[in-house]
Write an enzyme that holds these catalytic residues in place. Sequence first.
Site: not given
Length: 385
Positions: A81, A103, A368
Amino acid sequence: GKFGKYGGIFVPELLIPALEELEKAFLKYKDDKEFNAELEYYLREFAGRPTPLYYAENLSEKLGCKIYLKREDLLHTGAHKINNTLGQGLLAKYMGKERLIAETGAGQHGIATATVASLFGMPADIYMGSVDVARQKLNVFRMEISGAKVIPVESGAKTLKDAMNEAMRDWITNVENTHYLLGSTAGPHPYPTMVKHFQTVIGKETKKDILEKEGELPDAVIACVGGGSNSLGIFSEFIDHKEVELVGAEGGGDGLEGKHGATLSAGTEGVLHGSLSFVLQDDYGQISEAHSISAGLDYPGVGPEHSYLKVTGRAQYGPITDEEAFRAFKLLSKYEGIIPALESSHAVAMAEKYAKENPGKTIVVNLSGRGDKDVNIIADYMGVK
Ligand SMILES: CC/C=C(/N=C/c1c(COP(=O)(O)O)cnc(C)c1O)C(=O)O
């Protein structure tokens, strides 16, 4: 901002000027030397890029394939991210915005936003469904200790979709001084294009490293798909090489007969959060409630570019159930000493399935994120008190 028929801008009139301003700034800076030098500096010195493309020897032995893991779990804050939040955070600074909102579901995008807000000296408000506030407590604490405000969302399913609704509502009210740092390749144009752009660093590094290590491209690249950013980030560099299979693992939850988040496997075309894509909806067009053991895949939508890759047959998508993800979580932890995020565990489980059907192949799995945030979910799931 279209991927075939998918994508577009399906938002209230009030947001159009903000989206146009954002697109203009993105197009102005995306290839700007100074912007990219600064972004590359933070990606290297702050986030810890490049990440390893690690040959998982024990797992490869066990699965009868060559398994390489792209270690986005080793990045600062623990997931991919931060690639996107550094890019958009810097863009917001260049645009003169004073405040960030976001969010979050798994809390990884939330902590990645809070982190760049601290880095660039901006306040950050993070919207998070109260169900996710409860199941990703570690990340809520990390966001708050980083100076961000976590705003629990009580509407709807109280998960990612509802958090996105509230973030968009905030943005409409505060569009002048606020940048909405959307965390995945979903939402109205330019977000699907911009978020993918900031994640393609994953695919660029992967392609270079696999050619150095293997002397050829892999047979398959596998990633989990929530909104679709880590998968598009790694798929991006292989899309034009048709010989490389692209496989997306979706949140199969309780299975396709039960509650799940497998939007591409079982959904239909619809509009959600400003773009035309695949969605989970009932016969009246009401968005259905999704479910996944992993908060980051617990979303009834998906990025429009994935819808295009699916209908053109360039990528394949399948559901991985909570149970299968849980087993893969334990497998990687035990065999490689790497505790994966529950989201990433779906990609590992998909690699297991692919390996069974394709012995002797070379597979790259996008890891990830790391699983620290999920240990209490796993403990509960194991009935360990
Ligand atoms: C933007 C909301 C999604 C979140 N996370 C999604 C996620 C995902 C799925 O998101 P995409 O890569 O955008 O499909 C995969 N891996 C990890 C470790 C994640 O945390 C979050 O709030 O942290």
